[in-house]
Design an enzyme around this catalytic site. Sequence first.
Site, PDB file in Angstrom:
ATOM      1  N   HIS A  38     -14.553  16.598 -11.286  1.00  0.00           N
ATOM      2  CA  HIS A  38     -14.084  17.621 -12.217  1.00  0.00           C
ATOM      3  C   HIS A  38     -13.698  16.899 -13.502  1.00  0.00           C
ATOM      4  O   HIS A  38     -13.237  15.763 -13.462  1.00  0.00           O
ATOM      5  CB  HIS A  38     -12.879  18.370 -11.637  1.00  0.00           C
ATOM      6  CG  HIS A  38     -12.332  19.412 -12.566  1.00  0.00           C
ATOM      7  ND1 HIS A  38     -13.042  20.543 -12.896  1.00  0.00           N
ATOM      8  CD2 HIS A  38     -11.165  19.478 -13.250  1.00  0.00           C
ATOM      9  CE1 HIS A  38     -12.332  21.268 -13.733  1.00  0.00           C
ATOM     10  NE2 HIS A  38     -11.183  20.631 -13.972  1.00  0.00           N
ATOM     11  N   CYS A 127     -17.872  22.051 -16.329  1.00  0.00           N
ATOM     12  CA  CYS A 127     -16.650  21.450 -16.882  1.00  0.00           C
ATOM     13  C   CYS A 127     -16.941  20.177 -17.686  1.00  0.00           C
ATOM     14  O   CYS A 127     -16.265  19.909 -18.681  1.00  0.00           O
ATOM     15  CB  CYS A 127     -15.628  21.182 -15.775  1.00  0.00           C
ATOM     16  SG  CYS A 127     -16.210  20.096 -14.452  1.00  0.00           S
TER      17      CYS A 127
END
Length: 176
Positions: A38, A127
């Site tokens: 992430h 992301c």
Amino acid sequence: MTAPSHPEMEFNDCFSLTYPGNPYPGDLIEVFRPGYQHWALYLGDGYVINIAPTDGVPASFASAKSMFSTKAVVKMQLLKDVVGNDTYRINNKYDEMYSPLPVDEVMKRSEFIIGQEVAYDLLVNNCEHFVTLLRYGEGISEQANRAISTIGFVTAAVGAFSLLGLFSKRQRQKYY
């Protein structure tokens, strides 16, 4: 003007997961979740900006849930809350290919978009694309490129096996 360098992060340290270093505003933060990474962008004072699925899920599940999402919300959160029990590192890995935007421009772009709902797609608008767009002005995701390559390879392999399967079936019919 480029972002300040990290003197403590020599080449050998940049791949260390045990020494995350001291991030500067505008730095890319790579968070290691089980099976994927992430990404967030450090804003300063312990805060990052990142995107998460629009329905509220814990940080450790946010990116996994986003595999099935088409929308995300831009959040300003404490780095420690985004990381949770996972590990992270500062990873400005594209700095040699792309010039980082001035930090004040990155901060203005970030402030403008906090709280906004954005389109999300795991392969073309994830992301990592989001934070690299803020830092460099261009959305880049090595992770998505690897996934696209893998999907392409698997599709080609399935196609080849199907073609071979049909070909051998036709050949057998010829001889009987």
